[in-house]
Scaffold this active site. Structure first.
Site, PDB file in Angstrom:
ATOM      1  N   LYS A   1     -31.723 -40.227 -93.661  1.00  0.00           N
ATOM      2  CA  LYS A   1     -32.556 -39.539 -94.745  1.00  0.00           C
ATOM      3  C   LYS A   1     -32.621 -40.476 -95.959  1.00  0.00           C
ATOM      4  O   LYS A   1     -33.801 -40.424 -96.492  1.00  0.00           O
ATOM      5  CB  LYS A   1     -31.376 -38.283 -95.287  1.00  0.00           C
ATOM      6  CG  LYS A   1     -31.652 -37.203 -94.059  1.00  0.00           C
ATOM      7  CD  LYS A   1     -31.233 -35.805 -94.754  1.00  0.00           C
ATOM      8  CE  LYS A   1     -31.177 -34.938 -93.667  1.00  0.00           C
ATOM      9  NZ  LYS A   1     -31.123 -33.480 -93.843  1.00  0.00           N
TER      10      LYS A   1
ATOM     11  N   LYS B   1     -35.800 -36.680 -82.544  1.00  0.00           N
ATOM     12  CA  LYS B   1     -35.356 -35.063 -82.764  1.00  0.00           C
ATOM     13  C   LYS B   1     -36.773 -34.466 -83.386  1.00  0.00           C
ATOM     14  O   LYS B   1     -37.393 -35.043 -84.444  1.00  0.00           O
ATOM     15  CB  LYS B   1     -34.145 -34.959 -83.795  1.00  0.00           C
ATOM     16  CG  LYS B   1     -33.778 -33.944 -84.190  1.00  0.00           C
ATOM     17  CD  LYS B   1     -32.814 -33.791 -85.331  1.00  0.00           C
ATOM     18  CE  LYS B   1     -33.296 -34.163 -86.598  1.00  0.00           C
ATOM     19  NZ  LYS B   1     -32.480 -33.696 -87.751  1.00  0.00           N
TER      20      LYS B   1
ATOM     21  N   LYS C   1     -38.606 -31.841 -89.705  1.00  0.00           N
ATOM     22  CA  LYS C   1     -39.704 -31.445 -90.583  1.00  0.00           C
ATOM     23  C   LYS C   1     -40.342 -32.619 -91.143  1.00  0.00           C
ATOM     24  O   LYS C   1     -41.552 -32.794 -91.697  1.00  0.00           O
ATOM     25  CB  LYS C   1     -39.111 -30.527 -91.634  1.00  0.00           C
ATOM     26  CG  LYS C   1     -38.038 -31.243 -92.471  1.00  0.00           C
ATOM     27  CD  LYS C   1     -37.702 -30.185 -93.706  1.00  0.00           C
ATOM     28  CE  LYS C   1     -36.476 -30.840 -94.525  1.00  0.00           C
ATOM     29  NZ  LYS C   1     -35.168 -30.743 -93.867  1.00  0.00           N
TER      30      LYS C   1
END
Ligand code: AQP
Length: 332
Positions: free
Chosen positions: A112, A195, A198
């Site tokens: 992230k 994966k 979003k």
């Protein structure tokens, strides 16, 4: 009854198919067997910048989607994380038990923060797994329904619970990740090695449950497969086709062997056309139910208020025990 706890971020607006199949579906199942607590994790959402108005709207939207997906406030406790201040309070205690190196090993943070860029990465993003530890331990949860990407954080939760219990005496239940193997990781339709997420680079790989059904149908029809023609569940050699089969099998409740048999001798086009229809049939009532909850914000807010009250009763008791164990002077 054993306890279950999980949370979902209100960040993107619509849940995606990975959120639903990997996590929310399990929330619905566990409310039948567990004393289940589910929350919209707005504290986690602000680890990356959020527009305040959008965050508020998306928090209601997330709750509406959870109800539309089948959560029943009579059978589980649904609440918003920031309505229960004990999360941040126990989070601090857990921060003070976590090694810097230990926190640095969290792969979700690495992923992230790489997406955010070094200059934009906050300390909150770095410590969010530790807040998650507090989220889980406050409810003395036995089971934590999540997707595969959260496994490491549940391990951290167990480590910190053991550390706290070892240092201060038995206080916290050691939780276990509840990860359903078949749907633990739903893949991006355009890149079946990644994966579904979003924050994908290619929006065509992501199915948002609240998108127009025909948009989702189109994405299924243009999903990446392979140059072979056989429809077989073989994640290693046929990741794209296997991902489609997993989605199909789970949404319809069909066994994988039956599905393979159904498509024996047929082409990828047939599978995609049928799955697109399955998808449309699933999202259409889901979107309508979500809208019904949104159209009645008073009922929605009252569900969340009752949920917060139930959650606080449990969380406050655990926090009081933890504060006492670490040696905080009780407030008179
Ligand atoms: N692709 C997935 N397959 C299975 N489970 C998944 N989950 C997320 N993606 C998949 C599970 O959904 C739950 C809620 O996750 P979240 O609130 O952490 O959502 P998120 O992180 O915002 O979702 P993304 O798409 O994974 O965001 P990015 O990648 O941008 O951070 C969790 O239980 C998660 O495991």
């Amino acid at each position: 009854r054993p306890r279950a706890l999980s949370g979902i971020q209100p960040t993107a607006g619509s849940f995606h198919l990975g959120n639903y199949l990997g996590a929310v579906r399990q929330y619905v199942a566990l409310q039948e067997t567990h004393d289940a607590f589910y929350m919209v994790v707005d504290l986690h959402a602000i680890t990356v910048p959020q527009d305040p108005k959008e965050l508020r709207a998306n928090t209601r939207l997330a709750a509406a989607q959870l109800l539309a997906a089948g959560l029943d406030p009579e059978r589980c406790t649904l609440f918003v994380q920031s309505h229960v201040p004990e999360h941040a309070q126990l989070g601090w205690v857990m921060n003070c038990l976590t090694g810097f190196g230990e926190a640095s090993r969290m792969t979700q943070f690495k992923d992230k923060s790489a997406k955010q860029g070094a200059g934009a990465t906050t300390v909150g993003l770095f410590t969010y797994p530790i807040l998650q530890v507090a989220d889980i331990l406050l409810y003395q949860a036995d089971a934590v329904p999540v997707g595969e990407d959260q496994r490491q954080h549940i391990e951290l939760t167990r480590d910190l619970a053991e550390r706290f219990n070892g240092r201060f005496g038995d206080t916290f239940t050691l939780p276990a990740a509840h990860i359903v193997r078949e749907t633990a990781k739903i893949y991006d339709l355009q890149d079946p090695s990644a994966k579904m997420s979003k924050s994908t680079a290619n929006p065509k790989g992501l199915i948002n449950l609240l998108d127009e059904p025909k948009v989702s149908a189109k994405k299924i029809k243009s999903a990446v497969t392979d140059t072979d023609t056989v429809i077989r569940f073989d994640p290693e050699n046929k990741p794209g086709v296997s991902n489609l089969l997993t989605i199909y099998a789970t949404l319809t409740g069909t066994g994988m062997a039956d599905l393979e048999q159904k498509y024996e001798g047929k082409g990828y086009g047939a599978l995609k056309t049928d799955l697109a229809e399955v998808m449309v049939d699933w999202v259409t009532p889901f979107r309508a139910r979500t809208q019904e909850y949104l159209d009645d914000p008073e009922t929605l807010d009252s569900v969340l208020a009752k949920g917060a009250e139930k959650a606080r009763a449990v969380a406050a008791e655990t926090l009081a025990q933890a504060y006492d164990k670490v040696g905080f002077l009780p407030a008179k």
